[in-house]
Each structure stands twice: as structure tokens, then as C-alpha cells.
Scaffold this active site. Sequence first.
Site, short mmCIF file in Angstrom:
data_model
loop_
_atom_site.label_atom_id
_atom_site.label_comp_id
_atom_site.label_asym_id
_atom_site.label_seq_id
_atom_site.Cartn_x
_atom_site.Cartn_y
_atom_site.Cartn_z
NE ARG A 146 -37.26 -23.60 42.58
CZ ARG A 146 -37.10 -23.86 41.28
NH1 ARG A 146 -36.20 -23.20 40.58
NH2 ARG A 146 -37.83 -24.76 40.68
CE LYS A 157 -41.34 -23.55 39.62
NZ LYS A 157 -40.93 -22.64 38.53
CD GLU A 201 -37.56 -15.09 36.54
OE1 GLU A 201 -37.47 -16.23 36.05
OE2 GLU A 201 -37.73 -14.87 37.74
C1 LIG Z 1 -39.90 -22.40 37.68
C2 LIG Z 1 -39.41 -21.08 37.20
C3 LIG Z 1 -38.23 -20.96 36.45
C4 LIG Z 1 -37.42 -22.15 35.99
O1 LIG Z 1 -36.88 -22.86 37.05
P1 LIG Z 1 -36.36 -24.36 36.84
O2 LIG Z 1 -36.01 -24.79 38.21
O3 LIG Z 1 -35.18 -24.30 35.95
O4 LIG Z 1 -37.49 -25.12 36.22
C5 LIG Z 1 -37.81 -19.69 36.11
N1 LIG Z 1 -38.53 -18.59 36.43
C6 LIG Z 1 -39.68 -18.67 37.12
C7 LIG Z 1 -40.41 -17.43 37.45
C8 LIG Z 1 -40.16 -19.92 37.53
O5 LIG Z 1 -41.30 -19.99 38.23
#
Ligand SMILES: *Cc1c(COP(=O)(O)O)cnc(C)c1O
Length: 343
Positions: free
Chosen positions: A82, A184, A220
Site C-alpha cells: 500500500r 494513505k 468510509e
Molecule cells: C488507515 C486507514 C484505514 C484502515 O486501514 P487498516 O489497514 O485496516 O488499518 C481506513 N481508512 C483510512 C482513510 C485510513 O487511512
Amino acid sequence: MEKKDLDWGSLGFAYMPTDYSYVSNYKDGKWDEGGLTEDHSVKLSECAGILQYCQQVFEGLKAYTQKNGDIVCFRPDLNADRMFNSAARLVMPSFPRDRFVDAVKQVIKGNAAWVPPYGSGATLYIRPYMFATGEVIGVQPADEYQFRILTTPVGPYYSGGVKPVKIVVPDYDRAAPRGTGNIKAGLNYAMSLYPSMLAHKEGYADNMFLDPQTNTYVEESGGANIIFAAKDGTLVVPVSHNDSILPSVTRRSLEYVAENILGMKVVRRPVRFDEIGDFVECGMCGTAAVISPVASVTKDGKETKFENGYTTVGPVMKELRQTLVDIQTGDREAPEGWICHVC
Ligand SMILES: *Cc1c(COP(=O)(O)O)cnc(C)c1O
């Protein structure tokens, strides 16, 4: 190895420096060897790319102690992938995936005394991140970068037991169609702080963002993916038309657990906001809480409650959460490659 003398059960989620961080620098087109450092500060030019045009990406994962005393972390290869993709989108050099996993292991090993003991509910939070250190004033990608990993012990997410929270649909978007919602990056968080602050002020735990193009579909929350349970027990996972949902490692793992371990039906599809009243449970999933059950979602003053999960965590979210937690702690056999043994 002697553990640090901390009251693990009463730790919150706040930064506490440990013994080592990991650091590697990118210069002249390549990453240096990298290694552990005891220096927890960063010195930057006032004109560094991160300070001017915000080139920064990050990851988050946890290390913990299993019942047999082994220190492990969960699927770091997915975080490596990622971050590779996040970096590419912001025109940053990718940190090689195998080196990412190796660096995560090194920094956990160096801080083994800070990895909370089995059963404490606490974990060592691992935060890999990369940012532009090179100087830029004209708008362009920098040519120098730093990759770092900081670690900090964090307490159990739910000290008083898992409890459903109320969330709210904000008047703001977290991502743009064709923007950066699927990577991210700190920039996605900077812009979610304002609606998040408003939500907290009104007594909500978090936001549920809708799709930025039509404001019709569920996407989300600011830092966690959303999943639903339908009346017939099907797990419904929202898909974004705009690809503006962050691919959560937790959510992808839960889908696998639901389908292959619990024998549930999993449906991935766009979910209209106006149909969520048909669902009986809702959860927010991410590394920190695994699943935070959602009691209700409020939009324009109207509250939609989830009937099986309003006062206590519903059976579907509860079983999903417990199964994944048991896999992580080693109390249940993990699918091949999920548990990364450190020491
Ligand atoms: C980090 C994050 C998540 C959760 O991801 P994980 O890999 O399960 O910790 C979900 N949404 C956003 C916007 C994030 O930055």
C-alpha cells in the site's frame, strides 16, 4: 529480555518514544542502507518538500506478543504494497517492499522490551512514513526523501468493553473523485480534521463520508472502512465508484475471515446511503480497533439506528471481530502468511 515497567492496561493512544526508530534516506536516486537510530527527532530545511507541498505518505500496523511469547506483526507485506502505491501517487520514490518488511521487523526487534505482554490488550503501534526532505520552492516533486518508522506502545482500544458508537454524515468530503482518497497520505487527514472536530463537538464519535461525486453512496469514515450486516447475515462491503475508499488491511482480512472461515456470504457493491436502514449492524474497521461497532448514523438531523447493534455490539460484528483478534493473538490458526514472526 526484560519488558519495560509500564502499566500496559492503562496506556492510552498517545505518543511515547521507545528506544529506537528506523531511518533511511533517499538521495541521488537511491535509498541508503538504513538502520535503527536512537534519535527521535528530524531536522529539516525550512524549504523541505513536506513543509511546502505536503509530500507525505504513511502506514500503521501493530506488533504484539502471542500466547507462546512470540512477538509478531500482522500482514506487513500488505502495508508495504500500500505504501508503494501511495508513494507513486504523490510522485515519491517507492521504498522496496522487502526492505519495508525487513525494516518493520528490525524496529520491532530493537524495541522488543516495549512490545506489551500477551493478554494486556495493549500493542506496540508501528508507524512507517515517508516525506520529502529535499528543497522545493517551484511546484514539483522533491528529489530527496526520508523513510522512517516510529513505534509507540498503545493501550487496549476498548478498556471498558466494546461499545457501539454514534457517527454522523458531515457537510464535507474527505476525498475528491479521481483524487487521493485511495492512498494513505497525511493530506487526506488534514482535510478531515475540521468535520471530525465538528462531529466530536456534537457528541459523535466519527464521520461517515459519502461519495464525493454524488453524495449518495457510503464510502468510509476518516480513518476506517465501513461494513454492514444484512438481515440474512450477509456481510455487505461498500465499493466506491470513484475508487476513493482506502484499501484497509483489516477490512480485506475480515472479508476473507467471513467468507472462508465463518462461511458467511460476502457481497461487495456500491451501497446507497438511503438503504442503510435495511442493515441490522454496521462497523468501522481499521488496525486500531479491528471493528468499532456503529450504533447509528445521523444525517441532516435524522438518526438511522442499526437494530441488532444499537445498545450492544451485534452478533455478526462481534464474531468477526473476535475471530480476527484470535487469529492475531495466535489463539486461532491463521491463514497462510498472515502472521509475521519477528522474534
Ligand atoms: C488507515 C486507514 C484505514 C484502515 O486501514 P487498516 O489497514 O485496516 O488499518 C481506513 N481508512 C483510512 C482513510 C485510513 O487511512
